[in-house]
Design an enzyme around this catalytic site. Structure first.
Site, PDB file in Angstrom:
ATOM      1  N   ASP A 185       0.881  -1.158   0.000  1.00 26.47           N
ATOM      2  CA  ASP A 185       0.000   0.000   0.000  1.00 26.47           C
ATOM      3  C   ASP A 185       0.923   1.214   0.000  1.00 26.47           C
ATOM      4  O   ASP A 185       1.560   1.511   1.009  1.00 26.47           O
ATOM      5  CB  ASP A 185      -0.899  -0.002   1.242  1.00 26.47           C
ATOM      6  N   HIS A 186       1.017   1.906  -1.142  1.00 27.70           N
ATOM      7  CA  HIS A 186       2.038   2.947  -1.277  1.00 27.70           C
ATOM      8  C   HIS A 186       1.883   4.058  -0.237  1.00 27.70           C
ATOM      9  O   HIS A 186       2.846   4.746   0.075  1.00 27.70           O
ATOM     10  CB  HIS A 186       2.028   3.540  -2.691  1.00 27.70           C
ATOM     11  N   HIS A 248      -6.242   2.619   2.445  1.00 25.56           N
ATOM     12  CA  HIS A 248      -5.502   3.818   2.857  1.00 25.56           C
ATOM     13  C   HIS A 248      -6.049   4.416   4.152  1.00 25.56           C
ATOM     14  O   HIS A 248      -5.314   4.623   5.115  1.00 25.56           O
ATOM     15  CB  HIS A 248      -5.565   4.891   1.771  1.00 25.56           C
TER      16      HIS A 248
END
Length: 495
Positions: A185-186, A248
């Protein structure tokens, strides 16, 4: 948070190497790691995709995308040439076992030539439906049996609901050990996201007040000014709740709310995050209308440009009920956060691109200064993008003969404090993967806990309960989102 060591040599296979993710993020990130001399000796890249390319043709493609998308400009020719010398390509049809066997033969040859020791990283820069096929083919072709470590990296979404997430985890864990599965998950690679932990646990100043005794509420905003662009078909299936909130936003909730880990290692950090996700009070079917708002953008103006509505976007159904905006009010049922509301809002076609966490403190128990009653209470804002930093707001006396107070801010930004550009999230995450550090990656039980919370909301929304609200592009969402927070006597912060 530790200084980087250069890891053991490894061979990274990028499935989908000719796609957009590889072009915009992965290849430029690897080049920048090479420029910083953080790649291990012998590090090798093998692109694998359906396109029929030679090594030289793929290197030419890699050179072009690195030159265009690299964080550091201009690209240094010597560094780029040295990096491209380690780049190779194999044509692979994911449905053909013989292609994976050919890939295995090429990898073994490179392994021998470059003294890699059998260490492999398999990066799935491909659509989620391919993850199962690639995993099975890696096993059947013998690509997980060489000497050395074998790790797989997959991009979100990790499933489409709790049931599919569990099935994906079962498939991956049948071939790879959980510690070798890197769900990327960047957001978790961004400096300010990591700095949440340093801010809280490396300073004695903040942690004593980080609880329901002094904190009134927490707001998390994840806004984008862009629409769905050419991802209409994907977004029709996903929606903002699945695309942003489930991963996120809930990861940010976990980092803000978690208890101090005993040590900064993958197991203890992720254990504490899971505890938070499991402690979130479920929003059950009958409560969705009072705790969650969904919206969809119509035509409007964004940054001075007139834009179309979601239903006019490419590959979107004319009567689509998919949400492009989501707002939630949730509670964490534990001692630290009892009765503190967490407000989440995420959406597309909003006034600007911004992701931030705002921790709102309670007002003083007694107002010594009459003027203080008109001021906003103290707040800490952690800005994740676009300008990464932290801001503390407090009251100060205005220089004058009388007693006048005004809100002021103490600001920290990475650029002004460290005089360096913050690295791309993928640079940090790729290096952690090569070094075998899964701290900033999502564990199976984290994924499942997040889906367990989201699924009841998703089910109600798919039944059009409550009805979809509309908002003009260029605004901060539908009126119902304002009502959600106004009912509690609060307001959304305007970034």
């Amino acid at each position: 948070m530790h200084d980087y060591r250069v890891g053991d040599p490894s061979l990274m296979v990028i499935f989908g190497a000719t796609g957009d993710l590889s072009a915009r993020k992965l290849l430029p990130a690897l080049y920048n790691l090479a420029k910083q001399r953080l790649l291990p000796a012998g590090f090798t890249v093998v692109g694998a995709a359906i396109d029929d390319l030679s090594d030289d043709a793929f290197r030419k493609h890699a050179s072009e995308v690195i030159t265009k998308f690299s964080r550091t400009q201009p690209v240094e020719p010597q560094v780029l040439k040295a990096f491209l010398d380690s780049v190779h390509y194999v044509k692979v049809d994911f449905s053909k076992l013989e292609d994976f066997r050919a890939l295995q033969q090429r990898a073994d040859l490179l392994d021998h030539e470059r003294l890699i020791g059998g260490n492999r990283v398999y990066y799935c820069a491909t659509p989620p439906p391919t993850y199962e096929t690639i995993t099975e083919q890696l096993k059947d072709s013998g690509m997980t049996k060489s000497a050395g470590f074998h790790r797989i990296v997959i991009e979100k979404p990790f499933g489409w609901d709790l049931k599919s997430a569990r099935e994906l985890n079962r498939i991956l864990q049948r071939v790879f050990h959980e510690d070798s599965i890197f769900r990327i998950d960047h957001y978790l690679g961004k400096e300010t996201v990591q700095n949440i932990l340093a801010f809280r646990f490396a300073n004695s100043l903040f942690e004593p007040v980080w609880n329901s005794n002094l904190i009134d509420s927490v707001q998390i905003t994840a806004a984008e000014e862009i629409g769905v662009e050419m991802r209409g078909a994907y977004y029709e299936r996903a929606g903002t709740l699945r695309d942003i909130v489930q991963n996120h936003a809930l990861q940010l909730v976990a980092l803000v709310a978690m208890e101090p880990p005993i040590t900064f290692d993958a197991t203890t950090v992720r254990d504490e995050k899971v505890k938070v996700l499991r402690a979130i009070r479920p929003i059950l079917d009958g409560e969705v209308a009072n705790a969650a708002v969904r919206g969809q953008y119509t035509k409007g103006w964004v940054l001075g440009e007139q834009v179309t509505g979601y239903r006019e976007e490419h590959a979107v159904a004319p009567g689509s009920l998919t949400e492009t905006f989501a707002a939630l009010r949730l509670f964490i049922d534990n001692w630290r956060w009892a009765n503190v509301p967490f407000y989440i809002r995420a959406g597309k076609r909003m006034p600007k691109r911004v992701t931030e966490i705002r921790v709102q403190f309670k007002r003083p128990p007694h107002s010594t200064f009459e003027a203080a009653k008109e001021l906003d209470p103290n707040a800490i804002t952690l800005r994740i993008q676009p300008e990464e930093g932290i801001s503390l707001r407090f009251a100060a006396k205005v220089p004058s003969a009388g007693v006048r107070l005004r809100n002021v801010a103490m600001d920290f930004t990475y650029m002004s404090s460290f005089l360096v550009e913050t690295p791309e999230a993928y640079e940090r995450l790729l290096l952690d993967c090569m070094n075998g550090d899964p701290t900033l990656f999502t564990r199976a039980d984290e994924v499942e806990a997040a889906w367990a919370f989201v699924d009841p909301i998703e089910a109600a929304w798919r039944d059009d309960r409550p009805r979809l609200s509309m908002y003009a592009a260029g605004t901060w969402g539908p009126e119902e989102a304002d009502k959600l927070i106004h009912e509690d006597g609060r307001e959304w912060h305007r970034p």
